[in-house]
Design an enzyme around this catalytic site. Structure first.
Site, short mmCIF file in Angstrom:
data_model
loop_
_atom_site.label_atom_id
_atom_site.label_comp_id
_atom_site.label_asym_id
_atom_site.label_seq_id
_atom_site.Cartn_x
_atom_site.Cartn_y
_atom_site.Cartn_z
CG HIS A 121 41.73 84.06 12.23
ND1 HIS A 121 42.18 82.79 11.98
CD2 HIS A 121 42.00 84.78 11.12
CE1 HIS A 121 42.71 82.74 10.77
NE2 HIS A 121 42.62 83.93 10.23
CG ASP A 122 41.63 80.46 14.94
OD1 ASP A 122 40.79 79.97 15.71
OD2 ASP A 122 41.36 80.78 13.77
N GLY A 139 46.97 84.78 11.45
CA GLY A 139 46.16 83.78 12.11
C GLY A 139 46.96 82.58 12.62
#
Length: 262
Positions: A121-122, A139
């Site tokens: 994520h991200d 992340g």
């Protein structure tokens, strides 16, 4: 016309451009947009609020746009954005963003993502990146353009890796890697500059020599980092044809959120 295998499951709200191909048993969710000439292989799942550009090829068994592997995620409508002409091989997993960051995971253009890579994520990836088999990004990792990560490289969350940097096989990255630098080992340490990659991309001999001098200033001179940065700034004036690259290196070090590998 869009070519969809009869066993594929495509939500009626998904937006697929003409010439998109979807292979057998693949599943495309309601919030997915896919651009022209992109090929989705068999047994692929594309879900979440995911946009995929044109001319991508996603191979079988990839998982694109799944929920983040983050216990704080509570189903918010975060996003995944993938650009154009990317190759995403078998068993790659790419997750949505989270509200703890910008809310979006991004891949640029012309990236080559090999089998079993995980992009958490991200993460923010630029263009012309190569991630060899089993590379793993935690992340919030940022990769600039032309980064190459060797097989089984693992990158700690929030690390940044600068343009044209490279890691060796099984490198474990826990701090930022400046542009042009090669890193190796567990934990990853500097191992010279990515000279061959720079030559292949058209850097001149004088530019590569200036980058090598900058590397020696940072890593071999014995100067404290603040003094090394001042020396780099002086070197920019002495090497006008490489000044932009040296400035890029210096500014990366100054902005490094985790500190650079040393």
């Amino acid at each position: 016309m869009t070519s969809i295998h009869p066993t594929a499951i495509i939500d009626s709200n998904a937006q697929l451009a003409e010439s998109v191909e979807v292979g057998a048993y693949s599943v495309i969710g309601p919030h997915v947009t896919i651009g022209a000439n992109t090929k989705i292989g068999p047994h692929v799942v594309v879900e979440g609020h995911t946009s995929i550009g044109s001319d991508n090829h996603i191979f079988q068994f990839a998982s694109i746009g799944a929920a983040p592997q983050d216990k704080k995620y509570a189903g918010e409508p975060t996003r995944l954005e993938i650009g154009d002409r990317n190759t995403i091989r078998e068993f790659v997993t790419i997750n949505l963003g989270t509200t703890q960051d910008a809310g979006v995971t991004r891949l640029g253009n012309d990236n080559w993502i090999m089998a079993y890579v995980h992009i958490a994520h991200d993460c923010q990836l630029g263009s012309n990146i190569i991630l060899a088999n089993n590379a793993t990004l935690a992340g919030h990792v940022h990769l600039a353009d032309w980064v190459f990560l060797g097989g089984f490289t693992s990158v700690h969350q929030f690390c940044h890796i600068g343009a044209h940097a490279m890691t060796a096989f099984t490198a474990a990255v826990s701090q930022d890697i400046p542009p042009f630098v090669t890193a190796a080992g567990n934990r990853a340490v500097p191992a010279g500059i990515n000279s061959e990659g720079l030559r292949r991309r058209g850097f001149s001999s004088s530019q590569i020599a200036a980058i090598k001098r900058a590397y020696r200033t940072i890593y071999r001179s014995g100067l404290p980092l603040q003094e090394a940065k001042a020396a780099l700034q002086a070197e920019e004036e002495k090497s006008p044809d490489a000044a932009g690259y040296l400035r890029q290196l210096r500014e990366f070090i100054e902005a490094s959120p985790r500190g650079i590998i040393r």
